[in-house]
Design a protein around this motif. Structure first.
Motif, mmCIF file in Angstrom:
data_model
loop_
_atom_site.group_PDB
_atom_site.id
_atom_site.type_symbol
_atom_site.label_atom_id
_atom_site.label_comp_id
_atom_site.label_asym_id
_atom_site.label_seq_id
_atom_site.Cartn_x
_atom_site.Cartn_y
_atom_site.Cartn_z
ATOM 1 N N ARG A 110 0.848 -1.195 0.000
ATOM 2 C CA ARG A 110 0.000 0.000 0.000
ATOM 3 C C ARG A 110 0.887 1.250 0.000
ATOM 4 O O ARG A 110 1.816 1.361 0.808
ATOM 5 C CB ARG A 110 -0.907 0.031 1.230
ATOM 6 C CG ARG A 110 -1.842 1.232 1.276
ATOM 7 C CD ARG A 110 -2.767 1.157 2.473
ATOM 8 N NE ARG A 110 -3.641 2.297 2.556
ATOM 9 C CZ ARG A 110 -4.796 2.442 1.916
ATOM 10 N NH1 ARG A 110 -5.197 1.466 1.102
ATOM 11 N NH2 ARG A 110 -5.533 3.511 2.056
ATOM 12 N N THR A 111 0.616 2.173 -0.955
ATOM 13 C CA THR A 111 1.339 3.449 -1.008
ATOM 14 C C THR A 111 0.662 4.435 -0.060
ATOM 15 O O THR A 111 -0.539 4.690 -0.168
ATOM 16 C CB THR A 111 1.349 4.015 -2.432
ATOM 17 O OG1 THR A 111 2.007 3.075 -3.292
ATOM 18 C CG2 THR A 111 2.082 5.351 -2.488
ATOM 19 N N LEU A 112 1.453 5.012 0.876
ATOM 20 C CA LEU A 112 0.892 5.907 1.890
ATOM 21 C C LEU A 112 0.943 7.375 1.482
ATOM 22 O O LEU A 112 0.137 8.170 1.943
ATOM 23 C CB LEU A 112 1.637 5.735 3.218
ATOM 24 C CG LEU A 112 1.603 4.335 3.842
ATOM 25 C CD1 LEU A 112 2.127 4.397 5.255
ATOM 26 C CD2 LEU A 112 0.187 3.748 3.827
ATOM 27 N N GLY A 113 1.900 7.744 0.636
ATOM 28 C CA GLY A 113 1.976 9.150 0.245
ATOM 29 C C GLY A 113 3.375 9.522 -0.175
ATOM 30 O O GLY A 113 4.191 8.672 -0.523
ATOM 31 N N THR A 114 3.666 10.830 -0.147
ATOM 32 C CA THR A 114 4.931 11.372 -0.613
ATOM 33 C C THR A 114 5.749 11.860 0.571
ATOM 34 O O THR A 114 5.247 12.622 1.412
ATOM 35 C CB THR A 114 4.695 12.538 -1.585
ATOM 36 O OG1 THR A 114 3.907 12.061 -2.683
ATOM 37 C CG2 THR A 114 5.996 13.084 -2.118
ATOM 38 N N LEU A 115 7.012 11.443 0.632
ATOM 39 C CA LEU A 115 7.922 11.814 1.704
ATOM 40 C C LEU A 115 9.126 12.518 1.087
ATOM 41 O O LEU A 115 9.667 12.065 0.078
ATOM 42 C CB LEU A 115 8.374 10.560 2.467
ATOM 43 C CG LEU A 115 9.093 10.773 3.798
ATOM 44 C CD1 LEU A 115 8.131 11.374 4.820
ATOM 45 C CD2 LEU A 115 9.637 9.446 4.323
ATOM 46 N N ILE A 116 9.532 13.615 1.686
ATOM 47 C CA ILE A 116 10.699 14.349 1.194
ATOM 48 C C ILE A 116 11.907 13.957 2.042
ATOM 49 O O ILE A 116 11.853 14.008 3.278
ATOM 50 C CB ILE A 116 10.465 15.861 1.249
ATOM 51 C CG1 ILE A 116 9.334 16.246 0.303
ATOM 52 C CG2 ILE A 116 11.729 16.634 0.902
ATOM 53 C CD1 ILE A 116 8.891 17.672 0.426
ATOM 54 N N ILE A 117 12.978 13.554 1.385
ATOM 55 C CA ILE A 117 14.237 13.241 2.060
ATOM 56 C C ILE A 117 15.264 14.246 1.570
ATOM 57 O O ILE A 117 15.517 14.361 0.368
ATOM 58 C CB ILE A 117 14.706 11.797 1.763
ATOM 59 C CG1 ILE A 117 13.645 10.796 2.262
ATOM 60 C CG2 ILE A 117 16.057 11.524 2.409
ATOM 61 C CD1 ILE A 117 13.995 9.351 1.981
#
Length: 642
Positions: A110-117
């Motif tokens: 399941r894809t939860l969203g967008t994370l910035i690293i």
């Protein structure tokens, strides 16, 4: 229930790895302890036995590209309810629902969203969201986690300085790469196309205004995209003023549209323009704000600078106060404009003043304004000198360019007055409209001079001084001051300009005969006969109230017997508004004089006490003596027997 078999054994701690810009975080690489919160299991290898307090973290592999990643979990969850999972780096976080998969062995991705690293981020953590930690119905355990995948999407755009735009047409264009951003500003620079996105509620973005701009009034437009369905309010500000405007959705994050938000004033000395979420929406609004591609400031007109005008010649007793002669400052709450020259942009706190020309004639002036007002409501304007003030309604004229002249009332300007001020009345400052007027001129038209009291010669006191039984009190003999609420006027001499607080006194001559005097008043009053004003006439020993009906106008005088009072020599006669007055008039009357005529010198008689009738004493009845009973006669004894 979660399966009861817990695989415990040795495992090889493998590092997370990345390839083709993909970072995969395995259970073996997680930072765990045997303490409650989460455990490593086998068959298949996963992280299970999560409690509400469970926090699991991974070290991000060295050499990972800073950028935007989509985050996916491969997990199993038997519980029937949904919980929220918080996934975070040092820079930002995702909060997303984690539904059940049907059992502890049914693994799904399941894809939860967008994370910035970002450069410098070293860990990724996963835990239950703060709200579900305290109140969520999570059952005993959360999930079995088999892997975490971070799929690279695009790099974080780095600011590329652009040359300052040339301003040939009075237009200022503010580009994303020119914005003042920091990693903690709550907004980020993106490319394809270049824009400012990832705004948080706390996001504040600013631009340095280019040097050499023309101070003036600018319309402000944004070119932006916004996917959210709700509307938020955006606050755009300089050091001088601000615009708060709605920012509706455009349908998607890639559908860019231009929207004019309003008018912004940029003054000499302003150095920055800032854009942020309005204060109210910071606490209640959406967290998804916009992708901002450009800000455009289109010059409309300059801020008019005061141009000193020569003082107007006053051949006819008229004083004209022009906008350019007004005493204004940048913080005064009103500004000078041109086309035509006027004073506009009034705030509720706006106060504008003019210095009166030297050599003006003290007197009574009618005050008129030439103004335009678009608002549909009426406000009250307060116009004042040091001596008195007018409070008058200022209705709308239909538009900001439809100028009309309106007389507000009568203003007294005395010797020593130096300024005339105009402001919103005290009541309308707290409740009235913020749009007041465009003011083109103020006109003061001389009506008549303020009569100065003319001392009358003291009457010669022959010896012996004759006593008088009739006398009159003239205006010039009255005891009043400029602050008493009444003034002595001429043509004819009278006491006028009475306010409701006006109090006028006279001292009775010392040679009057003490007695009961009939009093008559010679006065005028511009009111209908039915609109009576009630005044109170009093001496040291008594008072009475009397109604004075109108006499049609201020020049029509009438003589009226008003009442009677006992008067002694040197008494003080006082005339004022009765506390029981029923009239709403601002001015009471023009009083030309009071006349007194002796009616009687007899003191009011005291009521006589009636003698009480003598009550006759009732006679006491004679009580008869009781009759003495008669003693019966005793017969003589019989003769003895032989």
């Amino acid at each position: 229930m979660k399966k009861f078999i817990m695989a415990v054994g040795l495992f090889v701690s493998l590092a997370a790895y990345s390839h083709a810009q993909t970072i995969i975080l395995n259970p073996q690489a997680a930072n765990l302890t045997r303490a409650p919160g989460a455990r490593l299991e086998s068959n298949p290898q996963n992280i299970g036995y999560w409690t509400k307090a469970g926090v699991v973290s991974w070290t991000i592999p060295t050499g990972s590209l800073p950028g935007v990643y989509t985050l996916s979990l491969n997990y199993a969850r038997q519980a029937t309810d949904s919980v929220k999972i918080l996934t975070a780096t040092n820079s930002n976080a995702i909060e997303a629902d984690l539904p059940a998969t049907g059992s502890w062995t049914n693994y799904q991705s399941r894809t939860l969203g967008t994370l910035i690293i970002e450069q410098g981020d070293s860990t990724v953590t996963i835990s239950l969201s703060n709200n579900d930690r305290s109140s969520g119905n999570t059952g005993s355990y959360i999930m079995n986690l088999r892997s975490v995948t971070l799929q690279f999407q695009n790099a974080i755009a780095q600011p590329v300085p652009l040359p300052q735009p040339v301003q040939p047409t009075g237009t200022i264009t503010l580009a994303p790469a020119q914005a003042n951003l920091s990693r903690g500003s709550g907004a980020r620079l993106e490319n394809n196309p270049q824009n400012i996105g990832y705004w948080t509620k706390a996001g504040v973005v600013s631009w340095t205004i280019p040097t050499g701009f023309t101070p003036g009034v600018y319309t402000l437009s944004l070119n932006y995209a916004r996917q959210a369905t709700d509307s938020v309010k955006i606050l755009t500000a300089t050091n001088s003023n601000a615009i708060e405007a709605d920012l509706p959705a455009t349908g998607s994050w890639t559908n860019y549209q231009s929207r004019t938000l309003g008018t912004l004033i940029i003054e000499q000395g302003d150095s920055t323009v800032t854009i942020a979420l309005s204060n109210n929406d910071r606490s209640t609004g959406s967290t998804s704000i916009m992708n901002l591609r450009s800000v455009t400031l289109q010059f409309q007109n300059a801020i008019a600078q005061p141009v000193p005008l020569p003082q107007p010649v006053q051949p006819t007793g008229t004083i004209t106060l022009a906008p350019a002669q007004a005493n204004l400052s940048q913080g005064s709450g009103a500004r000078l404009e041109n086309n035509p020259q006027n004073i506009g942009y009034w705030t509720k706190a706006g106060i504008v003043s003019w210095t009166l020309p030297s050599g003006f004639t003290p007197g009574v002036y009618t005050l008129s304004l030439n103004y335009a007002r678009q608002a549909t409501d009426s406000v009250k304007i307060l116009t004042a000198t040091n001596s008195n003030a007018i409070e008058a309604d200022l209705p709308a004229t239909g538009s900001w360019t439809n100028y009309q002249s309106r007389t507000l009332g009568t203003l007294i300007i005395e010797q020593g007055d130096s300024t005339v001020t105009i402001a919103l009345s005290n009541n309308d400052r707290s409740t009235g409209s913020t749009s007041i007027m465009n003011l083109r001129s103020v006109t003061l038209q001389f009506q008549n001079a303020i009569a100065q009291p003319v001392p009358l010669p003291q009457p010669v006191q022959p010896t012996p001084q004759p006593q008088i039984s009739a006398f009159s009190l003239a205006p010039a003999q009255a005891n009043l001051s400029r602050a008493s609420g009444a003034l002595v006027e001429n043509n004819p001499q009278n006491i006028g300009n009475w306010t409701r607080q006006g109090i006028v006194t006279w001292t009775v001559p010392s040679n009057v005969i003490a007695g009961n005097y009939a009093i008559t008043a010679n006065y005028s009053r511009a009111a209908a006969a039915s609109e009576a004003v009630r005044i109170r006439i009093s001496t040291n020993g008594g008072s009475f109230d009397v109604d004075l009906p109108g006499t049609t106008n201020w020049n029509t005088y009438t003589t009226r017997t008003v009442g009677a009072l006992w008067i002694n020599p040197n008494d003080v006669i006082t005339v004022a508004l009765s506390p029981n007055d029923r009239s709403n008039s601002q001015y009471l009357m023009n009083l030309r004089g009071l006349s007194f005529s002796l009616a009687t010198t007899a003191q009011p008689s005291q009521p006589q006490l009636q003698p009480q009738p003598v009550q006759a004493q009732p006679s006491r009845p004679t009580i008869p003596s009781p009759a003495q009973p008669s003693r019966p006669a005793i017969p003589p004894p019989p003769p003895p027997r032989r």
